[in-house]
Scaffold this motif. Sequence first.
Motif, PDB file in Angstrom:
ATOM      1  N   LYS A   1      -2.222  -6.319  -4.876  1.00 38.36           N
ATOM      2  CA  LYS A   1      -2.758  -7.612  -4.017  1.00 38.36           C
ATOM      3  C   LYS A   1      -1.330  -8.611  -5.201  1.00 38.36           C
ATOM      4  O   LYS A   1      -1.187  -7.786  -6.583  1.00 38.36           O
ATOM      5  CB  LYS A   1      -3.279  -8.689  -3.959  1.00 38.36           C
ATOM      6  CG  LYS A   1      -3.337  -9.532  -3.415  1.00 38.36           C
ATOM      7  CD  LYS A   1      -3.278 -10.829  -3.924  1.00 38.36           C
ATOM      8  CE  LYS A   1      -4.485 -10.561  -4.691  1.00 38.36           C
ATOM      9  NZ  LYS A   1      -4.247 -12.204  -5.798  1.00 38.36           N
TER      10      LYS A   1
ATOM     11  N   ARG B   1      -5.730  -1.078  -6.776  1.00 41.31           N
ATOM     12  CA  ARG B   1      -6.291   0.270  -6.498  1.00 41.31           C
ATOM     13  C   ARG B   1      -5.894   1.051  -7.477  1.00 41.31           C
ATOM     14  O   ARG B   1      -4.029   1.469  -7.724  1.00 41.31           O
ATOM     15  CB  ARG B   1      -6.527   0.753  -5.583  1.00 41.31           C
ATOM     16  CG  ARG B   1      -8.059   0.221  -4.609  1.00 41.31           C
ATOM     17  CD  ARG B   1      -7.993   1.140  -3.702  1.00 41.31           C
ATOM     18  NE  ARG B   1      -9.318   0.002  -2.862  1.00 41.31           N
ATOM     19  CZ  ARG B   1      -8.895  -0.895  -1.982  1.00 41.31           C
ATOM     20  NH1 ARG B   1      -8.231  -1.191  -1.868  1.00 41.31           N
ATOM     21  NH2 ARG B   1     -10.136  -1.901  -1.586  1.00 41.31           N
TER      22      ARG B   1
ATOM     23  N   ARG C   1       0.815  -1.114  -0.161  1.00 39.11           N
ATOM     24  CA  ARG C   1      -0.177  -0.217  -0.225  1.00 39.11           C
ATOM     25  C   ARG C   1       0.726   1.400  -0.263  1.00 39.11           C
ATOM     26  O   ARG C   1       1.568   1.462   1.317  1.00 39.11           O
ATOM     27  CB  ARG C   1      -1.084  -0.410   1.300  1.00 39.11           C
ATOM     28  CG  ARG C   1      -2.044  -0.787   1.362  1.00 39.11           C
ATOM     29  CD  ARG C   1      -2.686  -1.050   2.859  1.00 39.11           C
ATOM     30  NE  ARG C   1      -3.709  -2.076   3.456  1.00 39.11           N
ATOM     31  CZ  ARG C   1      -4.728  -2.436   2.242  1.00 39.11           C
ATOM     32  NH1 ARG C   1      -5.706  -1.681   1.379  1.00 39.11           N
ATOM     33  NH2 ARG C   1      -5.538  -3.364   2.751  1.00 39.11           N
TER      34      ARG C   1
ATOM     35  N   SER D   1      -9.150  -1.736   3.301  1.00 37.15           N
ATOM     36  CA  SER D   1      -9.193  -2.172   4.497  1.00 37.15           C
ATOM     37  C   SER D   1      -8.545  -1.877   5.808  1.00 37.15           C
ATOM     38  O   SER D   1      -8.630  -1.508   6.355  1.00 37.15           O
ATOM     39  CB  SER D   1      -9.405  -3.984   4.900  1.00 37.15           C
ATOM     40  OG  SER D   1      -7.705  -3.820   4.421  1.00 37.15           O
TER      41      SER D   1
ATOM     42  N   ARG E   1     -16.868  -2.615  -6.575  1.00 40.59           N
ATOM     43  CA  ARG E   1     -17.155  -2.994  -5.061  1.00 40.59           C
ATOM     44  C   ARG E   1     -18.186  -2.378  -4.624  1.00 40.59           C
ATOM     45  O   ARG E   1     -19.005  -2.626  -4.136  1.00 40.59           O
ATOM     46  CB  ARG E   1     -15.868  -2.867  -4.268  1.00 40.59           C
ATOM     47  CG  ARG E   1     -15.073  -4.055  -4.454  1.00 40.59           C
ATOM     48  CD  ARG E   1     -14.157  -4.061  -3.609  1.00 40.59           C
ATOM     49  NE  ARG E   1     -12.867  -5.255  -4.103  1.00 40.59           N
ATOM     50  CZ  ARG E   1     -11.758  -4.304  -4.556  1.00 40.59           C
ATOM     51  NH1 ARG E   1     -11.356  -3.307  -4.852  1.00 40.59           N
ATOM     52  NH2 ARG E   1     -10.235  -5.560  -4.728  1.00 40.59           N
TER      53      ARG E   1
ATOM     54  N   ASP F   1      -2.751   0.823  -4.204  1.00 40.38           N
ATOM     55  CA  ASP F   1      -1.914  -0.459  -4.020  1.00 40.38           C
ATOM     56  C   ASP F   1      -2.875  -1.356  -4.473  1.00 40.38           C
ATOM     57  O   ASP F   1      -2.956  -1.484  -6.011  1.00 40.38           O
ATOM     58  CB  ASP F   1      -3.418  -1.092  -2.184  1.00 40.38           C
ATOM     59  CG  ASP F   1      -4.420  -0.958  -2.660  1.00 40.38           C
ATOM     60  OD1 ASP F   1      -5.366  -1.213  -3.324  1.00 40.38           O
ATOM     61  OD2 ASP F   1      -5.286  -0.114  -1.918  1.00 40.38           O
TER      62      ASP F   1
HETATM   63  N1  UDP Z   1      -7.065  -7.347  -3.645  1.00 41.73           N
HETATM   64  C1  UDP Z   1      -7.041  -8.419  -4.124  1.00 41.73           C
HETATM   65  N2  UDP Z   1      -7.572  -9.687  -3.874  1.00 41.73           N
HETATM   66  C2  UDP Z   1      -8.310  -9.991  -2.875  1.00 41.73           C
HETATM   67  C3  UDP Z   1      -8.005  -8.962  -1.426  1.00 41.73           C
HETATM   68  C4  UDP Z   1      -7.527  -7.682  -2.134  1.00 41.73           C
HETATM   69  O1  UDP Z   1      -6.406  -8.699  -5.502  1.00 41.73           O
HETATM   70  O2  UDP Z   1      -8.577 -11.183  -1.791  1.00 41.73           O
HETATM   71  C5  UDP Z   1      -6.349  -6.428  -3.820  1.00 41.73           C
HETATM   72  C6  UDP Z   1      -7.310  -5.333  -3.624  1.00 41.73           C
HETATM   73  O3  UDP Z   1      -7.888  -5.269  -5.321  1.00 41.73           O
HETATM   74  C7  UDP Z   1      -6.280  -3.641  -3.615  1.00 41.73           C
HETATM   75  C8  UDP Z   1      -5.506  -4.439  -2.689  1.00 41.73           C
HETATM   76  O4  UDP Z   1      -5.922  -5.775  -2.712  1.00 41.73           O
HETATM   77  O5  UDP Z   1      -6.016  -2.940  -4.869  1.00 41.73           O
HETATM   78  C9  UDP Z   1      -5.876  -4.165  -1.007  1.00 41.73           C
HETATM   79  O6  UDP Z   1      -7.144  -4.463  -0.219  1.00 41.73           O
HETATM   80  P1  UDP Z   1      -7.764  -4.550   0.669  1.00 41.73           P
HETATM   81  O7  UDP Z   1      -6.956  -5.338   1.350  1.00 41.73           O
HETATM   82  O8  UDP Z   1      -7.546  -2.781   0.664  1.00 41.73           O
HETATM   83  O9  UDP Z   1      -9.623  -5.444   0.578  1.00 41.73           O
HETATM   84  P2  UDP Z   1     -10.209  -4.997  -0.144  1.00 41.73           P
HETATM   85  O10 UDP Z   1     -10.892  -3.443   0.933  1.00 41.73           O
HETATM   86  O11 UDP Z   1     -10.168  -4.568  -1.878  1.00 41.73           O
HETATM   87  O12 UDP Z   1     -11.624  -6.115   0.275  1.00 41.73           O
END
Ligand code: UDP
Length: 259
Positions: free
Chosen positions: A177, A203, A94, A100, A219, A175
């Motif tokens: 993953k 993102r 991030r 989250s 979402r 951010d």
């Molecule tokens: N992300 C993903 N797969 C998952 C969870 C998160 O690709 O199962 C990516 C999400 O798209 C973002 C980053 O990881 O770019 C951080 O995600 P976050 O923890 O904020 O979770 P979210 O709120 O998107 O579920």
Amino acid sequence: MSKRRRIYEGKAKILYEGPEPGTLVQHFKDDATAFNAKKHEVIDGKGVLNNRISEYLFVRLGEIGIYTHFIKRLNMREQLIRELEIIPIEVVVRNIAAGSIAKRLGLEEGTPLPRSIVEFYFKEDKLDDPMVSEEHITAFGWAQPPELDEMTAMALRINDYMSGLFMGVGIRLVDFKVEFGRLLENDMIRIVLADEISPDSCRLWDVETDDKLDKDRFRRDMGGLVDAYKEVARRLGILLEGDPSSDKSGPRLVSSNED
Ligand code: UDP
């Protein structure tokens, strides 16, 4: 023609047996899911765009020395990849608070973080992919300490490279993953970048307008997901502009490395 053996079906992708041992075919579906598949929709054209965007990013990352599972694109929706032993950890990097972390720590979305932050999540749908610490990962043996160090270093290098790449086309990398796997090479185990990197797993915000060009459009029921992904592809130079068919019959894609 014989039917291909399906090795695994996930929320947005299917893995088929590849043409040679040690290879798989990764197929990108149009399905979009969120909140651990509690929300699901089929979005026409998403798979084609993610296939192409992920290919582009994996090839660029390969050029700076990141080992990836990508071998070559096979068609609009499929790529040939190396078969790996997947490490059951999602590595999130991030740069700006969103999603989250914003919720968990009470940060306003859009707040720049003091430095890039790496987080780990255990890949287990039944548990909604809980956040875990390095201690959990090594104690339970999901990855060995040197593997975890390598994954962290690779994720940060990917972040540096992609932040610059996207900034060059007016997009902030908020951010993302990534996932990694193990590849046995002679007597050595190499940590290799796996899965995909696409607007489904990043993102991406427009630098000027803060417009979301990623899966948050789905979402958060904002609509316009395919147009946003097309915009990312267009800015990266992988979507043919001014093609009248691209709006009617889905994206028309150009290849940068015909094989
Ligand atoms: N992300 C993903 N797969 C998952 C969870 C998160 O690709 O199962 C990516 C999400 O798209 C973002 C980053 O990881 O770019 C951080 O995600 P976050 O923890 O904020 O979770 P979210 O709120 O998107 O579920």
